[in-house]
Design a protein around this motif. Structure first.
Motif, PDB file in Angstrom:
ATOM      1  N   ALA A 104      60.873  28.455  30.852  1.00  0.00           N
ATOM      2  CA  ALA A 104      61.789  27.485  30.263  1.00  0.00           C
ATOM      3  C   ALA A 104      63.182  27.590  30.870  1.00  0.00           C
ATOM      4  CB  ALA A 104      61.859  27.697  28.744  1.00  0.00           C
ATOM      5  N   GLY A 105      63.301  28.271  31.994  1.00  0.00           N
ATOM      6  CA  GLY A 105      64.583  28.426  32.671  1.00  0.00           C
ATOM      7  C   GLY A 105      64.377  28.729  34.130  1.00  0.00           C
ATOM      8  N   ASN A 106      65.472  28.936  34.837  1.00  0.00           N
ATOM      9  CA  ASN A 106      65.395  29.271  36.257  1.00  0.00           C
ATOM     10  C   ASN A 106      64.458  30.447  36.496  1.00  0.00           C
ATOM     11  OD1 ASN A 106      67.188  27.520  37.753  1.00  0.00           O
ATOM     12  ND2 ASN A 106      68.882  28.492  36.666  1.00  0.00           N
ATOM     13  N   VAL A 107      63.582  30.300  37.470  1.00  0.00           N
ATOM     14  CA  VAL A 107      62.721  31.409  37.884  1.00  0.00           C
ATOM     15  C   VAL A 107      63.484  32.185  38.952  1.00  0.00           C
ATOM     16  CG1 VAL A 107      60.493  32.083  38.829  1.00  0.00           C
ATOM     17  CG2 VAL A 107      60.665  30.053  37.369  1.00  0.00           C
ATOM     18  N   THR A 108      63.821  33.418  38.641  1.00  0.00           N
ATOM     19  CA  THR A 108      64.712  34.203  39.491  1.00  0.00           C
ATOM     20  C   THR A 108      64.000  35.200  40.388  1.00  0.00           C
ATOM     21  OG1 THR A 108      64.962  35.767  37.658  1.00  0.00           O
ATOM     22  CG2 THR A 108      66.626  34.025  37.854  1.00  0.00           C
ATOM     23  N   SER A 109      62.717  35.468  40.096  1.00  0.00           N
ATOM     24  CA  SER A 109      61.999  36.497  40.850  1.00  0.00           C
ATOM     25  C   SER A 109      60.506  36.184  40.846  1.00  0.00           C
ATOM     26  CB  SER A 109      62.250  37.876  40.219  1.00  0.00           C
ATOM     27  OG  SER A 109      61.709  38.915  40.997  1.00  0.00           O
ATOM     28  N   ILE A 110      59.863  36.340  41.996  1.00  0.00           N
ATOM     29  CA  ILE A 110      58.419  36.164  42.098  1.00  0.00           C
ATOM     30  C   ILE A 110      57.859  37.187  43.066  1.00  0.00           C
ATOM     31  CG2 ILE A 110      58.251  33.705  41.508  1.00  0.00           C
ATOM     32  CD1 ILE A 110      58.297  33.068  44.479  1.00  0.00           C
ATOM     33  N   GLY A 111      56.562  37.456  42.935  1.00  0.00           N
ATOM     34  CA  GLY A 111      55.907  38.373  43.846  1.00  0.00           C
ATOM     35  C   GLY A 111      54.408  38.311  43.686  1.00  0.00           C
ATOM     36  N   PHE A 112      53.692  38.733  44.729  1.00  0.00           N
ATOM     37  CA  PHE A 112      52.235  38.806  44.696  1.00  0.00           C
ATOM     38  C   PHE A 112      51.799  40.256  44.540  1.00  0.00           C
ATOM     39  CE2 PHE A 112      52.777  34.757  46.910  1.00  0.00           C
ATOM     40  CZ  PHE A 112      51.761  33.972  46.353  1.00  0.00           C
ATOM     41  N   GLN A 113      50.758  40.471  43.756  1.00  0.00           N
ATOM     42  CA  GLN A 113      50.106  41.773  43.742  1.00  0.00           C
ATOM     43  C   GLN A 113      49.552  42.027  45.140  1.00  0.00           C
ATOM     44  OE1 GLN A 113      46.617  42.406  43.894  1.00  0.00           O
ATOM     45  NE2 GLN A 113      46.644  44.574  43.301  1.00  0.00           N
ATOM     46  N   LYS A 114      49.512  43.286  45.577  1.00  0.00           N
ATOM     47  CA  LYS A 114      49.246  43.605  46.979  1.00  0.00           C
ATOM     48  C   LYS A 114      47.899  43.096  47.483  1.00  0.00           C
ATOM     49  CE  LYS A 114      47.442  48.257  45.997  1.00  0.00           C
ATOM     50  NZ  LYS A 114      47.583  49.707  46.280  1.00  0.00           N
ATOM     51  N   ASP A 115      46.908  42.937  46.603  1.00  0.00           N
ATOM     52  CA  ASP A 115      45.616  42.396  46.998  1.00  0.00           C
ATOM     53  C   ASP A 115      45.494  40.905  46.713  1.00  0.00           C
ATOM     54  OD1 ASP A 115      44.673  44.937  47.835  1.00  0.00           O
ATOM     55  OD2 ASP A 115      44.202  45.452  45.745  1.00  0.00           O
ATOM     56  N   GLY A 116      46.579  40.285  46.282  1.00  0.00           N
ATOM     57  CA  GLY A 116      46.567  38.853  45.988  1.00  0.00           C
ATOM     58  C   GLY A 116      45.839  38.489  44.713  1.00  0.00           C
ATOM     59  N   ARG A 117      45.639  39.468  43.811  1.00  0.00           N
ATOM     60  CA  ARG A 117      44.896  39.180  42.580  1.00  0.00           C
ATOM     61  C   ARG A 117      45.688  38.320  41.609  1.00  0.00           C
ATOM     62  NH1 ARG A 117      44.014  43.123  39.328  1.00  0.00           N
ATOM     63  NH2 ARG A 117      45.252  44.773  40.298  1.00  0.00           N
ATOM     64  N   TYR A 118      47.020  38.467  41.643  1.00  0.00           N
ATOM     65  CA  TYR A 118      47.829  37.660  40.738  1.00  0.00           C
ATOM     66  C   TYR A 118      49.248  37.534  41.281  1.00  0.00           C
ATOM     67  CZ  TYR A 118      49.215  42.331  39.003  1.00  0.00           C
ATOM     68  OH  TYR A 118      49.651  43.622  38.905  1.00  0.00           O
ATOM     69  N   LEU A 119      49.978  36.615  40.714  1.00  0.00           N
ATOM     70  CA  LEU A 119      51.387  36.411  41.010  1.00  0.00           C
ATOM     71  C   LEU A 119      52.165  36.731  39.739  1.00  0.00           C
ATOM     72  CD1 LEU A 119      53.060  33.586  43.008  1.00  0.00           C
ATOM     73  CD2 LEU A 119      53.816  33.931  40.657  1.00  0.00           C
ATOM     74  N   TYR A 120      53.344  37.297  39.876  1.00  0.00           N
ATOM     75  CA  TYR A 120      54.197  37.562  38.725  1.00  0.00           C
ATOM     76  C   TYR A 120      55.558  36.918  38.935  1.00  0.00           C
ATOM     77  CZ  TYR A 120      55.943  41.287  41.803  1.00  0.00           C
ATOM     78  OH  TYR A 120      56.463  41.990  42.866  1.00  0.00           O
ATOM     79  N   SER A 121      56.251  36.658  37.843  1.00  0.00           N
ATOM     80  CA  SER A 121      57.526  35.961  37.925  1.00  0.00           C
ATOM     81  C   SER A 121      58.443  36.415  36.800  1.00  0.00           C
ATOM     82  CB  SER A 121      57.324  34.445  37.842  1.00  0.00           C
ATOM     83  OG  SER A 121      56.640  34.091  36.642  1.00  0.00           O
ATOM     84  N   GLY A 122      59.745  36.338  37.042  1.00  0.00           N
ATOM     85  CA  GLY A 122      60.750  36.614  36.030  1.00  0.00           C
ATOM     86  C   GLY A 122      61.693  35.441  35.939  1.00  0.00           C
ATOM     87  N   SER A 123      62.254  35.222  34.767  1.00  0.00           N
ATOM     88  CA  SER A 123      63.041  34.009  34.556  1.00  0.00           C
ATOM     89  C   SER A 123      64.239  34.255  33.655  1.00  0.00           C
ATOM     90  CB  SER A 123      62.147  32.918  33.936  1.00  0.00           C
ATOM     91  OG  SER A 123      62.902  31.808  33.480  1.00  0.00           O
ATOM     92  N   GLU A 124      65.193  33.349  33.745  1.00  0.00           N
ATOM     93  CA  GLU A 124      66.337  33.368  32.850  1.00  0.00           C
ATOM     94  C   GLU A 124      65.938  33.074  31.404  1.00  0.00           C
ATOM     95  OE1 GLU A 124      69.224  30.688  34.463  1.00  0.00           O
ATOM     96  OE2 GLU A 124      69.813  32.046  36.085  1.00  0.00           O
ATOM     97  N   ASP A 125      64.690  32.648  31.185  1.00  0.00           N
ATOM     98  CA  ASP A 125      64.238  32.436  29.812  1.00  0.00           C
ATOM     99  C   ASP A 125      63.908  33.751  29.099  1.00  0.00           C
ATOM    100  OD1 ASP A 125      61.755  33.239  30.783  1.00  0.00           O
ATOM    101  OD2 ASP A 125      60.806  31.281  30.567  1.00  0.00           O
TER     102      ASP A 125
END
Length: 438
Positions: A104-125
């Motif tokens: 619900a806000g700016n997404v400030t950080s993203i990354g992939f798990q090293k085997d590509g199993r999932y993506l993670y993100s952090g936000s101003e929300d």
């Protein structure tokens, strides 16, 4: 439709930049030629991340994350042979294969798990979200309690490290979804001149020759800059999981060794009968744990600065950039030997992680930036260095700046070897993947 990130392909260097002009540009790293442009429809792009197998690139905006295919070389034939990359904006390959909505806000950080199993993100929300990429819905959401500025994933276990606007560094267990460690580092009195930052041996690194052109002289009588807790702008953990850094937006760098293991402490909000507790019910450092292990400058009496025990052995703290400037990002190199910090003072600085001494200052001033006048330590807004990415062997670094230029640096010589021109406004994100894919 499901998209499998585990399918591997062999590709060469993937280099991409993005920024305030709502465009993602792919570059031929050796020549500096732009080979492809994607129009990001939602907002400026805050972060870019390339999947480990080089098939996908994720772009973080406000509040959407879009995942695009990294087009194989044969799809770039026209652009590589003199064609206009901008004419391919509406190519189907330039459409997002997945749009991730949930923040619900700016997404400030993203990354992939090293085997590509999932993506993670952090936000101003105030949340960290986990996406398995087989559908557009997140599979887990962690409530941080404050705007999230940065998230890193520990390579040897499913743990996230977050840095937030309230100045906290928190460690999260993905399996339980609980915060297992939390601390609020305090800079206290640090040397006011960034070039005088001291490591554990107390020896100040020598000023870099380009420092005087980027940062004003500190008055002789002013030796220290007092700072309490400030927003944590960046967190990162080395690939060998032996070094954890947190960087405040005022340029204070805190370093711990997280390799000693996990403290057997309750999650936040759960009272441990054997542990003293604060009036609000949060736990303090257990008596059996040496307070110094809980964080740098841990107080001897219970304090809200440290509200949960953590087996993070402090290594050092120092000021990476002078007062009056902002630290915008930080990253540990793949070889674990260096940390780069990016600042509004127009520089990226390289720190030796063995001694924590300043190794070199990479200044954008005079390197293709014609606006070289500085009014203060913060520099001119056209010179801010927003992001940086190391190559796989840690010998080269790409930086992105407000002057609309991305630069490729040879870290052995400290010189710019290539510039990437084409963005119409500030370049705030860069992603590089030149690793070998089997």
């Amino acid at each position: 439709k499901a998209y499998n990130l585990c399918t591997t392909i062999t590709m060469s260097v993937v280099l991409a930049t993005a920024g305030y002009d709502h465009k993602i540009r792919f570059w031929e790293a050796p020549s500096g030629r732009c080979s492809r442009i994607i129009k990001f429809p939602d907002s400026p792009v805050h972060r870019l991340e390339i999947s480990p197998d080089k098939q996908f690139i994720a772009a973080a905006g406000n509040p959407v994350i879009r995942v695009y295919e990294v087009v194989p070389d044969h799809h770039q034939h026209h652009a590589q042979h003199g064609g206009d990359a901008s004419s391919h904006h509406h190519n189907p390959h330039h459409q997002a294969v997945l749009t991730l909505e949930g923040h619900a806000g700016n997404v400030t950080s993203i990354g992939f798990q090293k085997d590509g199993r999932y993506l993670y993100s952090g936000s101003e929300d105030g949340t960290i979200k986990v996406w398995d990429l087989r559908n557009p819905n997140f599979t887990r959401s962690l409530n941080v309690g404050a705007a999230v500025n940065s998230v890193a994933l520990r390579a040897d276990r499913d743990e996230f490290i977050s840095g937030d606007q309230d100045g906290y560094v928190k460690i999260w267990d993905l399996a339980s979804g609980k915060c297992i460690n939390e601390l609020r580092p305090c800079a206290g009195n640090l040397p006011a001149d960034a070039s005088a930052a001291t490591a554990t041996n107390g020896t100040p690194p020598q000023p870099h020759p380009t420092l005087s052109s980027a940062i004003p002289k500190i008055p002789q009588q002013r030796h220290f800059f007092s700072e309490g807790s400030a927003p944590i702008q960046a967190v990162d953990i080395s690939e060998d999981s032996r070094t954890l850094v947190a960087i405040s937006n005022h340029g204070a760098v805190f370093v711990w060794d997280p390799s000693v293991g996990r403290a057997p402490t309750p999650s936040l909000g759960e009272e441990n009968p054997a542990t003293p507790s604060m009036p609000d019910g949060t736990s303090t450092v257990p008596p059996q744990v040496d307070p110094v292990l809980a964080g740098i400058n841990a107080p001897s009496q219970p304090s809200l600065d440290i509200v949960a025990a953590s087996l993070l052995t402090p290594i050092t703290k120092f000021r990476a950039h002078a007062p009056g400037s902002y630290c915008l990002h930080g990253k540990i190199a793949p070889d674990c030997r260096h940390l780069v910090t990016c600042s509004s003072d127009g520089t990226a600085r390289l720190w030796d992680t063995a001694t924590w001494e300043l190794q070199s200052t990479l200044s954008t001033i005079g390197n293709g930036n014609h606006n070289q006048h500085h009014q203060n330590g913060g520099g001119n807004s056209s010179s801010w260095v927003w992001d940086a990415a190391f190559c796989a062997d840690s010998t080269y670094l790409v930086t992105s700046s407000s002057d609309r230029i991305a630069r490729l640096w040879n870290l052995r010589s400290g010189e710019v070897v290539r510039q990437y021109h084409g963005h119409e406004s500030a370049v705030t994100a860069v992603a590089l993947n030149d690793s070998n894919v089997i």
